[in-house]
Design a protein around this motif. Structure first.
Motif, PDB file in Angstrom:
ATOM      1  N   ALA A   4      -7.040  -2.500  -2.179  1.00  0.00           N
ATOM      2  CA  ALA A   4      -5.458  -2.266  -2.213  1.00  0.00           C
ATOM      3  C   ALA A   4      -5.104  -1.325  -2.978  1.00  0.00           C
ATOM      4  N   THR A   5      -4.735  -1.017  -4.323  1.00  0.00           N
ATOM      5  CA  THR A   5      -3.682   0.061  -3.963  1.00  0.00           C
ATOM      6  C   THR A   5      -4.474   1.540  -3.293  1.00  0.00           C
ATOM      7  N   LEU A  29      -5.114   1.590  -0.561  1.00  0.00           N
ATOM      8  CA  LEU A  29      -4.856   1.205   0.764  1.00  0.00           C
ATOM      9  C   LEU A  29      -2.998   1.419   0.900  1.00  0.00           C
ATOM     10  N   LYS A  30      -2.697   1.078  -0.212  1.00  0.00           N
ATOM     11  CA  LYS A  30      -1.545   1.581   0.007  1.00  0.00           C
ATOM     12  C   LYS A  30      -0.565   2.135  -0.432  1.00  0.00           C
ATOM     13  N   ARG A  31      -1.737   3.525  -0.974  1.00  0.00           N
ATOM     14  CA  ARG A  31      -1.213   4.763  -1.760  1.00  0.00           C
ATOM     15  C   ARG A  31      -2.192   5.531  -0.039  1.00  0.00           C
ATOM     16  N   LEU A  38      -1.367   4.540   2.953  1.00  0.00           N
ATOM     17  CA  LEU A  38      -0.368   4.224   4.000  1.00  0.00           C
ATOM     18  C   LEU A  38       0.550   4.194   3.309  1.00  0.00           C
ATOM     19  N   LYS A  39       1.569   5.316   2.004  1.00  0.00           N
ATOM     20  CA  LYS A  39       2.651   5.402   1.328  1.00  0.00           C
ATOM     21  C   LYS A  39       2.395   7.633   1.672  1.00  0.00           C
ATOM     22  N   LEU A  50      -3.809  -4.679   8.300  1.00  0.00           N
ATOM     23  CA  LEU A  50      -3.241  -5.265   6.866  1.00  0.00           C
ATOM     24  C   LEU A  50      -4.214  -6.911   6.338  1.00  0.00           C
ATOM     25  N   GLU A  64      -7.184  -7.686   2.904  1.00  0.00           N
ATOM     26  CA  GLU A  64      -7.306  -8.439   1.988  1.00  0.00           C
ATOM     27  C   GLU A  64      -7.031  -9.904   1.732  1.00  0.00           C
TER      28      GLU A  64
END
Length: 596
Positions: free
Chosen positions: A414-415, A417-419, A421-422, A480, A483
């Motif tokens: 999850a971390t 993927l968040k990175r 997406l940013k 998304l 998760e």
């Protein structure tokens, strides 16, 4: 070193070089002397009192913690300006590892110096720091960290403890309870999380003598019996408003980033425990005789020692690599500035993913090592006279501490993927480029035989491709909503863990090979252990990826994906028994962990 190469999660999409990592071979004389100070303290002051500590003697533990403060062990993470040593994270990691044989006492110290003191180090005001840090560094005050509640453990933000500002603005009124608080029986200062007005998650510094604050009875635990674990209760407890830590509603920045450090430090403690278990088991195997021979001469026992030593080596490589990364990140933050806490949070969060990886791998590796240690001891391993029995019981909590391994497995992908997406990582770009490459396949290059590490290098490259292939497909299918597919997410996390573990070991071995080019004995063991782990990681990657693909595709599409996977993982098997024999011979001869 390039900034990009040191970014959190970047190991998935880029290859680091040996010069970019910190390894135990890089320790300075000063760091080694600090470790020797801890080792001497444990041998002289802790081990002779071990049985008393295990009976949960508060007064003894506090006296010994203050003695640890006198020799500087409690102030390692505290800046020099506040009476501490102000050491880098690599040094404090080494101290945490070296303290590990102190068992329950090590946990008491770790909870105090880490999650208990660091919130004030990183997020306290100048007044907080001046008032409490010198006393925490000396051991005059003992700290505790209070996050878990009866109804919220892994879901920390679900806390129900509340804080309401009094009408005159002088106090926050706390109501609620906390559970499983380490050091609660004798701590003087508590970092407590509560929701202001029932909504805004915040942190407070609470003193033991606060009216309305009471402490419940000791929990009866499976292991770590010499550490205090008690519940806390708040009934209109009045906390001076100046003891708010950080900002209202920003408690999550403190809680989660301190937990990141806690996870990482836990891995260091597990490493120390693994090394102790190996030493105990190797010595026992050399002494115990069956059928007229020492049991260390039996291949099945020797293979266990080889696997135990390999797991410790991989953990050691990961832990100190991560320590170096965190040091690099924190060195770029102005911790003394106006927004020092926010900068610290950002610096630590950069490697949140790696901290979770360390925690999961190390805690599960230690469980394996101590379990095999009990097996080597046979019936003696079940008897309290032998310390391996204690290590076995004490180890189990590590998979629950600092966020369960299940939660950490969900956090890892999850971390990442968040990175992505940013825009902080070119994850999807790499996955798409790989898909184009796989659609126009070229013959795979065989691992060169010119170097003993050429095959592990090739395996690592393939592990990254397999992850991008399978992970990219999972993101394409679920987006998304991925998760929610926890089994797939956990399997992807395991892939990332194996990649980081193998790369850390490989880079360390390559660095050692260059550094010790004239000393074959110092590089052969790391090479053998890296090769052994690489082979096993490749096997796990195949099995794990087939399971994920079966959950994502059906029919002809599944057969095509499985065909690609088979082609990627087409490696000629290595005789692992030869590697294990070489590794175990070194461990048996040394009767201890052998890194190189």
């Amino acid at each position: 070193m390039s900034k990009a190469a040191w970014g959190g999660g970047r190991f998935v999409v880029e290859d680091a070089g040996p010069e970019q990592i910190v390894t135990p071979e890089d320790f300075t004389e000063e760091q080694l002397m600090l470790a020797e100070t801890v080792r001497s303290f444990v041998e002289r002051d802790i081990k002779p009192r071990d049985a008393e500590i295990e009976k949960l003697d508060y007064d003894l533990t506090v006296r010994l913690m203050r003695k640890a403060g006198e020799v500087g062990l409690l102030g390692a993470d505290v800046p020099e300006a506040y009476g501490g040593l102000g050491l880098d994270k690599t040094s404090t990691t080494l101290l945490a590892e070296t303290l590990s044989p102190a068992s329950s006492f090590a946990l008491s110290v770790g909870a105090h110096t880490g999650i208990g003191t660091l919130p004030i180090v990183f997020f306290g005001t100048p007044e907080h720091k001046n008032r409490w840090l010198p006393l925490l560094a000396s051991g005059e005050l003992i700290a505790a960290y209070c996050l878990t509640e009866p109804g919220s453990g892994s879901d920390a933000l679900g806390a129900r403890t509340t804080a309401t500002l009094s009408e005159d603005g002088e106090h926050y009124i706390l109501n609620g309870s906390k559970l499983y608080i380490t050091n609660a029986g004798f701590a003087d200062l508590f970092i407590v999380y509560a929701k202001v007005d029932g909504t805004h998650f915040s942190a407070f510094i609470v003193e033991r003598n606060t009216p309305g604050f009471t402490i419940g009875p000791e929990e009866r635990k499976m292991g770590i019996k010499g550490s205090s674990t008690r519940p806390l209760f708040f009934e209109d407890a009045r906390i001076p408003s100046g003891q708010l830590l950080g900002e209202v509603g920003k408690g999550h920045l403190i809680a989660f980033n301190i937990l990141n450090i806690g996870r990482f430090k836990l891995a260091a403690g597990c490493l120390g425990g693994m090394k102790e278990a190996i030493q105990l088991s190797a010595a026992f195997a050399n002494q115990r005789k069956q059928f007229g021979k020492t049991i260390s001469s039996f291949p099945l026992i020797a293979a266990k020692l080889a696997d135990m030593n390999t797991l410790a080596f991989i953990t050691e490589s990961m832990v100190y690599r991560t320590a170096g990364l965190i040091d690099q990140s924190l060195s770029q933050a102005d911790l003394d500035g106006v927004d020092g806490g926010l900068q610290a949070a950002k610096a630590i969060a950069e490697y949140a993913l790696e901290c979770s990886i360390n925690k999961v791998f190390a805690s599960e590796a230690m469980d394996t090592v101590v379990d095999e240690g009990v097996q080597i001891h046979g019936g003696s391993g079940y008897i309290q006279e032998y310390k391996i029995e204690r290590l076995y019981r004490d180890s189990r909590i590590n998979r629950i501490f600092e966020g369960t391994n299940e939660i950490n497995r969900l956090l890892i992908p999850a971390t990442l993927l968040k990175r992505a997406l940013k825009g902080e990582l070119p994850l999807m770009e790499k996955a798409q480029a790989l898909q184009r490459e796989l659609l126009n396949p070229t013959p795979l290059a065989a691992a060169s035989s010119s170097s003993a590490l050429s095959k592990p290098i090739a395996i690592l490259s393939v592990l990254k491709k397999v992850f991008l292939m399978v992970g990219g497909l999972a993101v394409q299918k679920h987006g998304l909503r991925l998760e929610r597919e926890q089994e797939i997410v956990a399997a992807l996390a395991d892939s990332m863990i194996d990649m980081y573990a193998l790369e850390s070991s490989l880079l360390r071995s390559l660095k050692l090979t260059k550094k010790e080019s004239s000393d074959a004995d110092r590089r052969d063991n790391p090479i053998d252990m890296t090769a052994l782990f690489a082979e096993e990681a490749a096997e796990r990657a195949g099995q794990r990826s087939r399971t994920i693909l079966a959950a994502l595709e059906k029919g002809e599409n599944l057969r095509i994906q499985l065909s690609v996977l088979k082609r990627l993982l087409r490696f000629e098997p290595t005789d692992l028994s030869v590697l294990r024999k070489r590794i175990s011979s070194r461990v048996i001869a040394a009767e201890s962990y052998v890194g190189y």
